[in-house]
Design an enzyme around this catalytic site. Structure first.
Site, short mmCIF file in Angstrom:
data_model
loop_
_atom_site.label_atom_id
_atom_site.label_comp_id
_atom_site.label_asym_id
_atom_site.label_seq_id
_atom_site.Cartn_x
_atom_site.Cartn_y
_atom_site.Cartn_z
N PHE A 1 51.17 46.86 -3.66
CA PHE A 1 50.29 45.95 -2.93
C PHE A 1 48.89 46.52 -2.91
O PHE A 1 48.67 47.66 -2.49
CB PHE A 1 50.79 45.74 -1.49
CG PHE A 1 49.94 44.80 -0.69
CD1 PHE A 1 50.02 43.44 -0.88
CD2 PHE A 1 49.04 45.30 0.25
CE1 PHE A 1 49.22 42.56 -0.15
CE2 PHE A 1 48.24 44.43 0.99
CZ PHE A 1 48.33 43.07 0.79
N GLY A 2 47.91 45.73 -3.35
CA GLY A 2 46.50 46.12 -3.33
C GLY A 2 45.73 45.26 -2.35
O GLY A 2 45.88 44.04 -2.34
N TYR A 3 44.89 45.89 -1.53
CA TYR A 3 44.13 45.16 -0.51
C TYR A 3 42.64 45.48 -0.57
O TYR A 3 41.84 44.89 0.16
CB TYR A 3 44.67 45.49 0.89
CG TYR A 3 44.64 46.97 1.19
CD1 TYR A 3 43.54 47.56 1.78
CD2 TYR A 3 45.73 47.77 0.85
CE1 TYR A 3 43.51 48.93 2.04
CE2 TYR A 3 45.71 49.13 1.10
CZ TYR A 3 44.61 49.70 1.69
OH TYR A 3 44.58 51.05 1.93
N GLY A 4 42.23 46.40 -1.45
CA GLY A 4 40.82 46.77 -1.62
C GLY A 4 40.45 46.62 -3.08
O GLY A 4 40.61 45.55 -3.68
N SER A 5 39.98 47.71 -3.68
CA SER A 5 39.54 47.63 -5.08
C SER A 5 40.69 47.32 -6.04
O SER A 5 40.45 46.85 -7.15
CB SER A 5 38.84 48.92 -5.50
OG SER A 5 39.74 50.02 -5.45
N GLU B 1 43.57 57.09 -6.31
CA GLU B 1 43.66 56.93 -4.85
C GLU B 1 43.84 58.28 -4.13
O GLU B 1 44.37 58.32 -3.03
CB GLU B 1 44.83 55.99 -4.52
CG GLU B 1 44.75 54.64 -5.19
CD GLU B 1 43.55 53.82 -4.75
OE1 GLU B 1 43.17 53.89 -3.57
OE2 GLU B 1 42.98 53.10 -5.59
#
Length: 191
Positions: free
Chosen positions: A24-28, A99
């Site tokens: 799950f990605g929520y930024g870049s 990350e």
């Protein structure tokens, strides 16, 4: 905890016998997809909110002048919209480096647009990492972002691309949009 989390993440999960896993990605990770994926779907996670509370010493700032990037903060009843990618576990060799500045991999349940659910992984920078900055007024965050830049480019670009990507997803993220508005005001007042 040290801001460099590469080895810690590599020891956190055993991918033996796993062909693919959701991320799950929520930024870049929404807009900078520099890794191969098998499938991509909008998704939401519950109980978390996106906040510009993490320092970026390695991508969008420097150790002397860190930028600010997003992390997730636990908040009962909150939802966070983002993008889910089904990936090979080999992708984490790259993503753990990308990350590394305080982010740890955690398991999360994602809800897709059709109402179905899947377990996956998400990178979260918790309060216990050395690069955690925490809350600040939106205008102060915007000023810090305006003047920060690092090897991956200006911090303002990160904020503006994230805001654009969230709008494209149909997400209403008041925190991100308020900082974007302050950034635009600061930029206009400097011209």
């Amino acid at each position: 905890m040290s801001a460099d989390t590469i080895e810690h993440n590599r020891n956190r999960f055993d991918f033996s016998g796993v062909d693919s896993i959701w991320l799950f990605g929520y930024g870049s990770l929404i807009y900078k997809v520099d890794f191969p994926f098998l499938e991509k779907r909008p998704a939401t996670i519950h109980g978390w909110q996106r906040r510009f509370w993490q320092a970026s010493h390695d991508h969008r700032g420097t150790p002397e002048a860190p930028g600010r990037v997003v992390t997730l903060i636990a908040e009962p009843g909150a939802t966070c919209m983002g993008m889910a990618y089904r990936v090979s576990p080999k992708v984490f060799e790259h993503l753990d480096v990308r990350e590394k500045n305080g982010y740890l991999r955690f398991t999360t349940t994602m809800t897709f647009d059709n109402g179905s659910h899947a377990e996956g992984l998400v990178y979260i920078a918790t309060e216990s990492n050395d690069a955690f900055l925490g809350h600040a007024p939106d205008a102060d965050i915007a000023r810090q972002i305006k003047f920060a830049a690092g090897p991956s480019g200006p911090n303002a670009e990160y904020l503006l691309r994230l805001a654009e990507s969230l709008r494209a997803l149909g997400d209403d993220c008041p925190h991100t949009f308020a900082i974007e508005s302050h950034l635009r005001s600061v930029t206009e007042s400097d011209t």
